[in-house]
Design a protein around this motif. Structure first.
Motif, mmCIF file in Angstrom:
data_model
loop_
_atom_site.group_PDB
_atom_site.id
_atom_site.type_symbol
_atom_site.label_atom_id
_atom_site.label_comp_id
_atom_site.label_asym_id
_atom_site.label_seq_id
_atom_site.Cartn_x
_atom_site.Cartn_y
_atom_site.Cartn_z
ATOM 1 N N GLU A 6 -23.450 6.901 28.667
ATOM 2 C CA GLU A 6 -22.769 7.912 28.483
ATOM 3 C C GLU A 6 -23.007 8.538 27.057
ATOM 4 O O GLU A 6 -23.162 9.620 26.569
ATOM 5 N N GLY A 18 -17.207 5.943 25.796
ATOM 6 C CA GLY A 18 -17.849 5.888 27.032
ATOM 7 C C GLY A 18 -18.621 4.543 27.227
ATOM 8 O O GLY A 18 -18.813 3.815 26.376
ATOM 9 N N THR A 19 -19.576 4.779 28.328
ATOM 10 C CA THR A 19 -20.451 3.562 28.434
ATOM 11 C C THR A 19 -21.709 3.693 27.422
ATOM 12 O O THR A 19 -21.960 4.853 27.209
ATOM 13 N N ALA A 61 -24.594 11.942 25.605
ATOM 14 C CA ALA A 61 -23.680 12.729 24.787
ATOM 15 C C ALA A 61 -24.317 13.011 23.258
ATOM 16 O O ALA A 61 -24.318 14.057 22.979
ATOM 17 N N ARG A 68 -17.100 -0.298 28.031
ATOM 18 C CA ARG A 68 -17.125 0.970 27.227
ATOM 19 C C ARG A 68 -17.220 0.677 25.710
ATOM 20 O O ARG A 68 -16.625 -0.248 25.388
#
Length: 100
Positions: free
Chosen positions: A31, A27-28, A35, A61
């Motif tokens: 993100e 993800g970025t 997470a 990403r």
């Protein structure tokens, strides 16, 4: 020539895994931070990999490897599953029904 049977199991070259949850995240950066924070709240991070930037269509990403220990005895309360509809008590519903 006979084929060599495939050996199933851990590689003898790899260090012994002591268990835990292994997660690959993609993800970025924001993100991945979110997470990681959520997973850290669920357990303890015992191995935090290096973020690797992705290229091509996934530019911007990153991927990240985490290993966590998670307590399995603690159950997180969940809301009831109402995706298939709620079960109702027809007798109670009829008793409280107002005439039209």
């Amino acid at each position: 020539m006979r084929p060599v049977p495939r050996r199933e199991g851990a590689s003898p070259r790899d260090p012994h895994l002591t268990g835990g949850l292994e997660v690959w995240l993609t993800g970025t950066p924001a993100e991945l931070d979110a997470a990681t924070a959520v997973l850290t709240a669920a357990g303890r991070v015992v191995q935090h990999g290096t973020r690797w930037p992705l290229t091509g269509a996934d530019a911007g990403r990153h991927r990240l490897y985490l290993r966590l220990t998670v307590a399995t005895g603690k159950q997180v309360p969940r809301a009831p599953d109402t995706a298939r509809g709620a079960l109702i008590d027809l007798d109670t519903a009829r008793a409280h029904r107002r005439p039209a």
